[in-house]
Design an enzyme around this catalytic site. Structure first.
Site, PDB file in Angstrom:
ATOM      1  N   HIS A  26      16.773  53.895  29.245  1.00  0.00           N
ATOM      2  CA  HIS A  26      15.656  53.406  30.046  1.00  0.00           C
ATOM      3  C   HIS A  26      16.151  52.519  31.180  1.00  0.00           C
ATOM      4  CE1 HIS A  26      13.773  54.351  26.116  1.00  0.00           C
ATOM      5  NE2 HIS A  26      12.856  54.851  26.898  1.00  0.00           N
ATOM      6  N   HIS A  33      12.911  62.617  28.312  1.00  0.00           N
ATOM      7  CA  HIS A  33      13.396  62.662  26.929  1.00  0.00           C
ATOM      8  C   HIS A  33      12.221  62.780  25.969  1.00  0.00           C
ATOM      9  CE1 HIS A  33      12.822  58.366  27.850  1.00  0.00           C
ATOM     10  NE2 HIS A  33      12.553  58.207  26.560  1.00  0.00           N
ATOM     11  N   CYS A  68       4.601  54.157  18.998  1.00  0.00           N
ATOM     12  CA  CYS A  68       5.341  55.155  19.772  1.00  0.00           C
ATOM     13  C   CYS A  68       6.793  55.111  19.316  1.00  0.00           C
ATOM     14  CB  CYS A  68       5.276  54.853  21.259  1.00  0.00           C
ATOM     15  SG  CYS A  68       3.613  54.863  21.935  1.00  0.00           S
ATOM     16  N   HIS A  70      10.857  57.550  19.243  1.00  0.00           N
ATOM     17  CA  HIS A  70      11.701  58.683  19.605  1.00  0.00           C
ATOM     18  C   HIS A  70      12.229  59.338  18.336  1.00  0.00           C
ATOM     19  CE1 HIS A  70      12.006  55.717  22.902  1.00  0.00           C
ATOM     20  NE2 HIS A  70      11.968  56.776  23.686  1.00  0.00           N
ATOM     21  N   GLU A  88       7.694  49.883  11.919  1.00  0.00           N
ATOM     22  CA  GLU A  88       7.006  48.978  12.839  1.00  0.00           C
ATOM     23  C   GLU A  88       5.801  48.295  12.214  1.00  0.00           C
ATOM     24  OE1 GLU A  88       6.152  50.444  16.751  1.00  0.00           O
ATOM     25  OE2 GLU A  88       8.071  51.462  16.926  1.00  0.00           O
ATOM     26  N   TYR A 105       4.491  62.193  30.520  1.00  0.00           N
ATOM     27  CA  TYR A 105       4.138  61.217  31.555  1.00  0.00           C
ATOM     28  C   TYR A 105       5.391  60.567  32.118  1.00  0.00           C
ATOM     29  CZ  TYR A 105       5.316  57.360  28.507  1.00  0.00           C
ATOM     30  OH  TYR A 105       6.013  56.482  27.733  1.00  0.00           O
ATOM     31  N   GLU A 115       9.742  54.836  32.529  1.00  0.00           N
ATOM     32  CA  GLU A 115       9.568  55.541  31.253  1.00  0.00           C
ATOM     33  C   GLU A 115       9.221  56.973  31.627  1.00  0.00           C
ATOM     34  OE1 GLU A 115      10.533  55.932  28.264  1.00  0.00           O
ATOM     35  OE2 GLU A 115       9.620  54.156  27.429  1.00  0.00           O
ATOM     36  N   GLU A 117       8.741  60.552  29.573  1.00  0.00           N
ATOM     37  CA  GLU A 117       8.782  61.141  28.241  1.00  0.00           C
ATOM     38  C   GLU A 117       7.941  62.404  28.121  1.00  0.00           C
ATOM     39  OE1 GLU A 117       9.623  57.193  25.539  1.00  0.00           O
ATOM     40  OE2 GLU A 117       7.551  57.862  25.719  1.00  0.00           O
ATOM     41  N   TRP A 162       0.869  55.065  29.339  1.00  0.00           N
ATOM     42  CA  TRP A 162       0.789  56.331  28.606  1.00  0.00           C
ATOM     43  C   TRP A 162      -0.524  56.421  27.839  1.00  0.00           C
ATOM     44  CZ3 TRP A 162       4.458  52.566  27.834  1.00  0.00           C
ATOM     45  CH2 TRP A 162       4.365  51.829  26.645  1.00  0.00           C
TER      46      TRP A 162
END
Length: 193
Positions: A26, A33, A68, A70, A88, A105, A115, A117, A162
């Site tokens: 980032h 990604h 959110c 990855h 989280e 986005y 960002e 993604e 997002w």
């Protein structure tokens, strides 16, 4: 995040083209990604909102959808959602429903950090309260979906970029988030299947 955690880089068609360390991906030239967004609901249809921790690289202290993250290279998307919700928010998840298989986005912070993604969107329904991990989440709150979506659409709620783009698409799925149709996993981009 472990020091060696990698994200999956993708092309504009959603094919995996390599990996890169999450710790350095980032910046001002963030490559496209693979990621995911999830919306956690309770049985009353309230959505769980989270305020991102103040030390996050992207959008610190900003309110957003539930979680959110990855997927790790080779990790199935539902497993990534489950892993991140546990890490989280301390949530145990029995079922992960795909809603928006090809959401993507690009957003730029005032600092110039980007960002970018390919970010399928998922729904999770839970019975438990969240236990936020302070390394990831500054604060949580439950909000009735209609109140939340009306606030986002009417721009009276400050929310992540997002999430602002996702909510109109989710509203298009119907008034009751617990009745939204589940998308076919075959519609996911190749890198996310």
């Amino acid at each position: 995040m472990t020091p060696h955690e990698h994200v999956v880089l993708v092309d504009s068609e959603g094919n995996a083209i390599g990996t890169a360390p999450k710790a350095v991906v980032h910046g001002p030239d963030t490559p496209l990604h693979l990621a995911f967004s999830s919306y956690v609901f309770d049985r009353q249809g309230r959505v769980l909102l989270t305020r991102r921790a103040s030390h996050k690289i992207t959008w610190p202290d900003v309110w957003t959808n539930s979680c959110c993250g990855h997927p790790l290279p080779g990790e199935p998307m539902p497993e990534a959602v489950t892993r991140r919700l546990s890490h989280e928010l301390g949530l145990r998840v029995a079922k992960v429903d795909l809603l928006l298989p090809r959401f993507s986005y690009r957003a730029v912070m005032d600092s110039g950090i980007v960002e970018h993604e390919l970010c399928p969107v998922y729904r999770v329904v839970v019975a438990d309260d969240a236990v936020p991990n302070p390394d990831e989440v500054g604060e949580v709150r439950w909000m009735p979906w209609k109140e939340f979506s009306d606030g986002v659409l009417g721009r009276s709620l400050e929310i992540s970029p997002w999430c602002r783009e996702q909510v109109p698409q989710l509203v298009g799925l119907g008034a009751d988030p617990l009745d939204w149709p589940v998308a076919d996993p075959a519609a996911l981009p190749a890198a996310a299947r």
